[in-house]
Design an enzyme around this catalytic site. Sequence first.
Site: not given
Length: 986
Positions: A888, A472-475, A477-479, A931
């Site tokens: 797209s 996913g995008p940065p920030g 909450g993956k970590t 989107k």
Amino acid sequence: MLRALSSSCFHARFRSLPPRFAPKPCNGTEAKSPVLRILGSLTVGDHSALRRSAFFCSKSGSDSDEAVEARAAEEVNAEAASEEVESKAAGAIVPTNPRPEDCLSVIALPLPHRPLFPGFYMPIYVKDQKLLAALIENRKRSAPYAGAFLVKDETGTDPSTISGSDSEKSIYDLKGKELLKRLHDVGTLAQITSIQGDQVVLIGHRRLRITGMVEEDPLTVKVDHLKEKPYDKDDDVIKATSFEVISTLRDVLKTSSLWKDHVQTYTQHIGDFNFPRLADFGAAISGANKLLCQQVLEELDVYKRLKLTLELLKKEMEISKLQQSIAKAIEEKISGEQRRYLLNEQLKAIKKELGLETDDKTALSAKFRERIEEKRAKCPPHILQVIEEELAKLLFLEPSSSEFNVTRNYLDWLTVLPWGNYSDENFDVHHAQKILDEDHYGLSDVKERILEFIAVGKLRGMSQGKIICLSGPPGVGKTSIGRSIARALNRKFYRFSVGGLADVAEIKGHRRTYVGAMPGKMVQCLKAVGTANPLVLIDEIDKLGRGHHGDPASALLELLDPEQNANFLDHYLDVPIDLSKVLFVCTANVIEMIPNPLMDRMENIAIAGYITDEKMHIARDYLEKNIQETCGIKPEQVEVTDRALLALIENYCREAGVRNLQKQIEKIYRKIALQLVRQGVTIEPAQDVSIQEGTKESGDAQVATKLDGDDEKLREPAAEAASTMPEEATEAVEGQPVLQSDSIAATSQSPQSEVKVDSDSANEVEVDKPVEKVIVDCHNLADFVGKPVFQAERIYTQTPVGVVMGLAWTAMGGSTLYIETTNVEEGEGKGALVLTGQLGDVMKESAQIAHTVARAILLEKDPENKFFANSKLHLHVPAGATPKDGPSAGCTMITSMLSLAMNRPVKEDFAMTGEVTLTGRILPIGGVKEKTIAARRSGVKTIIFPSANRRDYDELPPHVKEGLQFHFVDTYSEIFELAFGSEPEK
């Protein structure tokens, strides 16, 4: 000068002569010169001078010694037959005929390194066989003389850098006139004493000057014999110079044993001492440059020659002093280290005898055995075998050897790893649900997938066999999700990033043969956490590098693959390690950047981002509480309204994650913290201060703040600093709310702060009034975080003709993308298409396809409309500084062109996305959730998606789809009906 060198040329021969042939002092006196007596006192050292490359050979310098020479010649002739073998071995000179002064043409011998001085030996090597044969022939004919001349350096070369081998090679290649040009004019008449192989031993007799060439090969030259210019032996200047030369010799003798040997030889074989011989002696034994020595050889003025020699000796004296100081420093260093080493060894021996300290090897062995005894029951047998072998090896190694340190470090790593030590896992699904909800808001699909993983582990009794990849995008909450999973499962957590990693040794370790070798990251992880089943978070796995040290992505296959990591082999440990119980969680921003073999072993869980409502809850329930605690602000001191928070999210933090939102909230609280600290520092305890704070946008918001008398920590420093703090330190910063006292308000230039002070008594302090909240609303939000970064995503309230809103995906989440088309030029056959907006190759091709499909649809819907055939169109995508690419936007481009061709705008609050083929089919796209979030943010009510993305729509959370109308299409004809209606206007 000596006329016949029959009795005193070689010091080896000299000692074998009868005493009557020893050189006699001139005029029958014991010593002719006082210099000789002084130099005689310098006689020290052994008789090793014969081993030098140049030796002194004395000779008589006056005609009064002719009788002595005649008697010596008779004696030598009588003994010539019996001493012939000895003469050849010792290099003695038999009486020669012709005499040296009769040699007017000689063979020229080139000297590459140093000139030969009269009275000195010099061995040289003759590589030219023809020249060597000529020298042998001359010696057989009783004419053993040749001219020794120093070779000039080549033009443009540095004599201090050119190597000796190169110099000699270039000399041997020269013949005839070329060699003559390279020789110095002044040289030395040399007697050939012996020839052994290609080695020729020479003795210098007198100075020569080349006057012409006689023969080219071997080079034979005409010479003139040179004599010193007349000089006064009683001249005070010459005497003083010679005394200084001898004094310098005496000083050098104290530091250089090499000079002692030279002086020993000189004083033993000198006959009649004279000043020219002293100058030659000093120059010959010095280590000066060959050109400086050649100057001494060429100088015929005795006084000038003495001066040149004195300069060389002074330089030699400085070099000797420098050599002595260097030797002394090194000797002190070495002796100090040896002394320290001996004392340490004695100390160890004493401690060992007293029982205070055991031997290093014994102590190390005991420490390693103590470590492994605790794990012996769980440690694999092959590991125990390796440890025992290394311990036995350690006892036979010397502690000073390098192998001892390698073995010690290896045992240290082997014994410290948690062999068979596992932490107890918690598979309680309700406990995991509680922890995930505590740490994260929303992300229901992600949480559900994690709970499924835990439930499977509960049924199996272990959680292994899967590698989770959070993308996913940065920030977003993956970590932190990985950390929450570790806390829910009661596992140790270890994180390492592989972004930019280009060395395989970081993963699999170095070989132990390398200096500074270390194990890989996984072995370091096991040592750090102390258990064999931690949760390892491999961060930024999509940013792996690839260098000349191997491919880290390929090395990760063995680490992550459940079929291989049960016997993971680290290069440093070189024993199999069981990593099957380790739970791996990877994070990535773009999964397309992950190599396919690696991605095939992972299960991807996509985290698209957060919508505005989710960001509001995250800011309230998580971010704001943590930031208040970090900044030391109490909740009752500050209030950030919902309107301010919503404006912050919409106008400053539109990205998919919440990292930037956290930074902006921290910025607000930092400014408020500064405001509260300034209030406490600048307000006197006896004052009751109320502040009316204006803003740029509105002056209605008022914030009242007072000192809390109960807060002793805040009040006491204020009383101390109020009288001493300079006014400049409390001036208000423009655009920032600041609390000030009445003394500061008079000098402040800020238009945003108005201070009113009421004081009933200078000795009374109100202590019961608390500090009121600082209100942050949308009106004064700009004072804390600056002007808005983003404007409204909807550029048009009413979409004009030729403009259609599309939906795009970026690494930061989703965003809206307008497609604009206008008519540039009309005329029959003018149909063309111009593209701008920094479009990529794929997007340019999509525009060409859209132009073709739009012409076909317009021909179908309105055959009489020739717009595309006769119009030059310009298609532009705004934000031209941002690169854009992807297929797209195809259906959006077609709609924009048809809107311009039919002069009809599309319906309001309308957005679409989808790739179009030449036949009008709509292909699926990616980033449905991103989107959709971008469409909600821009106020869109209707969204058109390809039918192939219906499954992605079904997986969207209900709150994301709430309030939106979705249409799923297979062909562009369906989009035409939705965007324009059934029939075009005529």
